[in-house]
Design a protein around this motif. Structure first.
Motif, PDB file in Angstrom:
ATOM      1  N   THR A 193       0.841  -1.197   0.000  1.00 44.11           N
ATOM      2  CA  THR A 193       0.000   0.000   0.000  1.00 44.11           C
ATOM      3  C   THR A 193       0.876   1.247   0.000  1.00 44.11           C
ATOM      4  O   THR A 193       1.732   1.407   0.864  1.00 44.11           O
ATOM      5  CB  THR A 193      -0.916   0.011   1.237  1.00 44.11           C
ATOM      6  N   SER A 207      -0.746   4.490  -1.315  1.00 47.33           N
ATOM      7  CA  SER A 207      -1.620   5.667  -1.372  1.00 47.33           C
ATOM      8  C   SER A 207      -2.470   5.771  -0.109  1.00 47.33           C
ATOM      9  O   SER A 207      -2.681   4.798   0.607  1.00 47.33           O
ATOM     10  CB  SER A 207      -2.537   5.584  -2.594  1.00 47.33           C
ATOM     11  N   TYR A 208      -2.966   6.979   0.117  1.00 48.28           N
ATOM     12  CA  TYR A 208      -3.860   7.192   1.252  1.00 48.28           C
ATOM     13  C   TYR A 208      -5.187   6.477   1.044  1.00 48.28           C
ATOM     14  O   TYR A 208      -5.794   5.997   1.993  1.00 48.28           O
ATOM     15  CB  TYR A 208      -4.096   8.685   1.488  1.00 48.28           C
ATOM     16  N   LYS A 209      -5.634   6.423  -0.202  1.00 45.55           N
ATOM     17  CA  LYS A 209      -6.883   5.716  -0.501  1.00 45.55           C
ATOM     18  C   LYS A 209      -6.735   4.233  -0.160  1.00 45.55           C
ATOM     19  O   LYS A 209      -7.616   3.641   0.469  1.00 45.55           O
ATOM     20  CB  LYS A 209      -7.226   5.896  -1.981  1.00 45.55           C
ATOM     21  N   THR A 237       0.912   5.419   6.821  1.00 46.52           N
ATOM     22  CA  THR A 237       1.215   5.627   5.407  1.00 46.52           C
ATOM     23  C   THR A 237       1.871   6.987   5.217  1.00 46.52           C
ATOM     24  O   THR A 237       2.821   7.126   4.443  1.00 46.52           O
ATOM     25  CB  THR A 237      -0.058   5.514   4.556  1.00 46.52           C
ATOM     26  N   TRP A 238       1.384   7.986   5.925  1.00 42.00           N
ATOM     27  CA  TRP A 238       1.987   9.308   5.844  1.00 42.00           C
ATOM     28  C   TRP A 238       3.435   9.268   6.342  1.00 42.00           C
ATOM     29  O   TRP A 238       4.332   9.815   5.714  1.00 42.00           O
ATOM     30  CB  TRP A 238       1.167  10.307   6.675  1.00 42.00           C
TER      31      TRP A 238
END
Length: 150
Positions: A85, A87-89, A140-141
């Motif tokens: 993963t 992306s933020y989505k 994720t950030w």
């Protein structure tokens, strides 16, 4: 058991994820600590309070919350790495799947089977959504990969 099967996660991501989740847990547990603080003020001596049941139950709540937050931060970070993963989505979907798999059945049972008040259930569900979706977005950030070029 070999540790090679466990995906590596950046230690700073585990530490920050632990702080993120522990902060959410402390917000939920704040009524317990408020009562404990009032009892500490009412106790005659510091030693009397330290030996009390309230102090030990508050210490156990903080300890288990901290360990659970660290394990959850590692688990979510490992899932982010294992699924690739970026992306933020994708992180939001992953967090929503974790919530749906681990917590949603409990809240549905509380609403429909146990007939608990919706506001009580909503507080617990909101904190769990923050712990799953919010944590996956936060990690994720921050980044979870030990070597981003792999």
């Amino acid at each position: 058991m070999s540790l090679h099967y466990l995906p590596p996660v950046k230690p700073s991501a585990i530490a920050l994820g632990t702080a993120f989740n522990h902060g959410i847990e402390l917000a939920v547990l704040s009524p317990l600590f408020g009562q404990t603080y009032q009892r500490a003020k009412a106790a005659n001596t510091k030693e009397e309070f330290v030996r009390s049941r309230e102090a030990s139950s508050a210490a156990v709540a903080v300890g288990t919350s901290l360990v659970g937050s660290a394990l959850q931060a590692y688990g979510v970070g490992a899932l982010i790495n294992a699924t690739g993963t970026l992306s933020y989505k994708g992180a939001a979907y992953l967090g929503a799947l974790i919530f749906a798999a681990t917590s949603a059945p409990t809240y549905l049972a509380q609403l429909f089977t146990e007939k608990r008040p919706i506001d009580t259930v909503a507080v617990g569900a909101t904190s769990k959504i923050l712990e799953t979706v919010g944590l996956s977005l936060f990690l994720t950030w921050w980044g979870t990969r030990t070597n981003p070029f792999d």
